[in-house]
Design a protein around this motif. Structure first.
Motif, PDB file in Angstrom:
ATOM      1  N   GLU A  86      11.144  19.565   7.247  1.00 53.16           N
ATOM      2  CA  GLU A  86      10.348  18.978   8.493  1.00 53.16           C
ATOM      3  C   GLU A  86      10.572  17.382   8.153  1.00 53.16           C
ATOM      4  N   ARG A  87      10.439  16.630   9.309  1.00 53.40           N
ATOM      5  CA  ARG A  87      10.477  15.157   9.088  1.00 53.40           C
ATOM      6  C   ARG A  87       8.994  14.828   8.301  1.00 53.40           C
ATOM      7  N   GLU A  88       9.423  13.785   7.539  1.00 52.25           N
ATOM      8  CA  GLU A  88       8.320  13.352   6.495  1.00 52.25           C
ATOM      9  C   GLU A  88       8.095  11.802   6.723  1.00 52.25           C
ATOM     10  N   PHE A  89       6.935  11.361   6.492  1.00 51.49           N
ATOM     11  CA  PHE A  89       6.400  10.177   6.906  1.00 51.49           C
ATOM     12  C   PHE A  89       6.768   9.505   5.637  1.00 51.49           C
ATOM     13  N   VAL A  90       7.106   7.958   5.800  1.00 52.28           N
ATOM     14  CA  VAL A  90       7.508   7.277   4.521  1.00 52.28           C
ATOM     15  C   VAL A  90       6.591   5.982   4.616  1.00 52.28           C
ATOM     16  N   ALA A  91       6.540   5.003   5.719  1.00 55.12           N
ATOM     17  CA  ALA A  91       5.589   3.822   5.609  1.00 55.12           C
ATOM     18  C   ALA A  91       5.327   3.637   7.116  1.00 55.12           C
ATOM     19  N   VAL A  92       4.494   2.681   7.226  1.00 54.01           N
ATOM     20  CA  VAL A  92       3.922   2.310   8.540  1.00 54.01           C
ATOM     21  C   VAL A  92       3.212   1.004   8.319  1.00 54.01           C
ATOM     22  N   VAL A  93       3.605   0.194   9.623  1.00 55.12           N
ATOM     23  CA  VAL A  93       2.827  -1.033   9.560  1.00 55.12           C
ATOM     24  C   VAL A  93       2.125  -1.262  10.896  1.00 55.12           C
ATOM     25  N   VAL A 107      -0.170  -2.220  14.335  1.00 58.17           N
ATOM     26  CA  VAL A 107      -0.160  -3.417  15.217  1.00 58.17           C
ATOM     27  C   VAL A 107      -1.568  -4.216  15.133  1.00 58.17           C
ATOM     28  N   SER A 108      -2.538  -3.597  14.560  1.00 51.42           N
ATOM     29  CA  SER A 108      -3.807  -4.236  14.559  1.00 51.42           C
ATOM     30  C   SER A 108      -3.965  -4.551  13.025  1.00 51.42           C
ATOM     31  N   GLY A 109      -3.826  -5.759  12.678  1.00 45.91           N
ATOM     32  CA  GLY A 109      -4.083  -6.361  11.137  1.00 45.91           C
ATOM     33  C   GLY A 109      -2.837  -6.435  10.497  1.00 45.91           C
ATOM     34  N   GLY A 110      -1.787  -5.657  10.916  1.00 45.47           N
ATOM     35  CA  GLY A 110      -0.423  -5.647  10.058  1.00 45.47           C
ATOM     36  C   GLY A 110      -0.577  -4.757   8.847  1.00 45.47           C
ATOM     37  N   ARG A 111      -1.608  -3.815   8.804  1.00 45.30           N
ATOM     38  CA  ARG A 111      -1.886  -3.106   7.599  1.00 45.30           C
ATOM     39  C   ARG A 111      -0.547  -2.065   7.511  1.00 45.30           C
ATOM     40  N   THR A 112      -0.441  -1.879   6.202  1.00 45.10           N
ATOM     41  CA  THR A 112       0.637  -1.040   5.634  1.00 45.10           C
ATOM     42  C   THR A 112       0.174   0.086   4.909  1.00 45.10           C
ATOM     43  N   TYR A 113       0.804   1.149   5.076  1.00 39.99           N
ATOM     44  CA  TYR A 113       0.618   2.623   4.489  1.00 39.99           C
ATOM     45  C   TYR A 113       1.873   3.227   4.046  1.00 39.99           C
ATOM     46  N   TYR A 114       1.854   3.791   2.918  1.00 40.41           N
ATOM     47  CA  TYR A 114       3.000   4.459   2.355  1.00 40.41           C
ATOM     48  C   TYR A 114       2.722   5.689   1.902  1.00 40.41           C
TER      49      TYR A 114
END
Length: 124
Positions: A43-50, A52-59
């Motif tokens: 399955e497709r796996e999440f890696v990272a995201v930024v 739009v609101s506040g430019g928060r990042t998650y990994y």
């Protein structure tokens, strides 16, 4: 919005790569942008995201500490800097853009613009 992912390649374990997600036909800074990866048969796996609101990042747990996602607003591009690459990082990496709610940002189903993917191969 059209997304084009690039920057993949064949590298040795421990090396670094910077993936790029360039947008045309829209302003990428108005979207939440994520990177996902997929290995054939999995399955497709999440890696990272930024966001739009506040430019928060998650990994993802595997990416945290080794990867950095960032925006270049002037270039309408989002980057994924990947360091200390491991053979298990081998996959096709795709970027995606959308406007999901915060609780859904790691879910690939909520993104409606996708790049074509760039292949990363890490040899041991």
């Amino acid at each position: 919005v059209q997304l084009q992912a690039s920057g993949g390649g064949l590298v040795q374990a421990g090396a670094s790569l910077r993936l790029s997600c360039a947008a045309s036909g829209g302003t990428l800074s108005t979207y939440t942008v994520a990177w996902f990866r997929q290995v054939p048969g999995k399955e497709r796996e999440f890696v990272a995201v930024v966001t739009v609101s506040g430019g928060r990042t998650y990994y993802s747990d595997s990416a945290r500490g080794r990867c950095t996602i960032s925006r270049d607003i002037a270039k309408n591009t989002v980057y994924l800097q990947m360091n200390s690459l491991k053979p298990e990082d081998t996959a096709v990496y795709s970027c995606a853009a959308g406007r999901p709610i915060l609780s859904a940002i790691t879910n690939s189903d909520v993104y409606y613009y996708w790049g074509q993917g760039t292949e990363v191969t890490v040899s041991s």
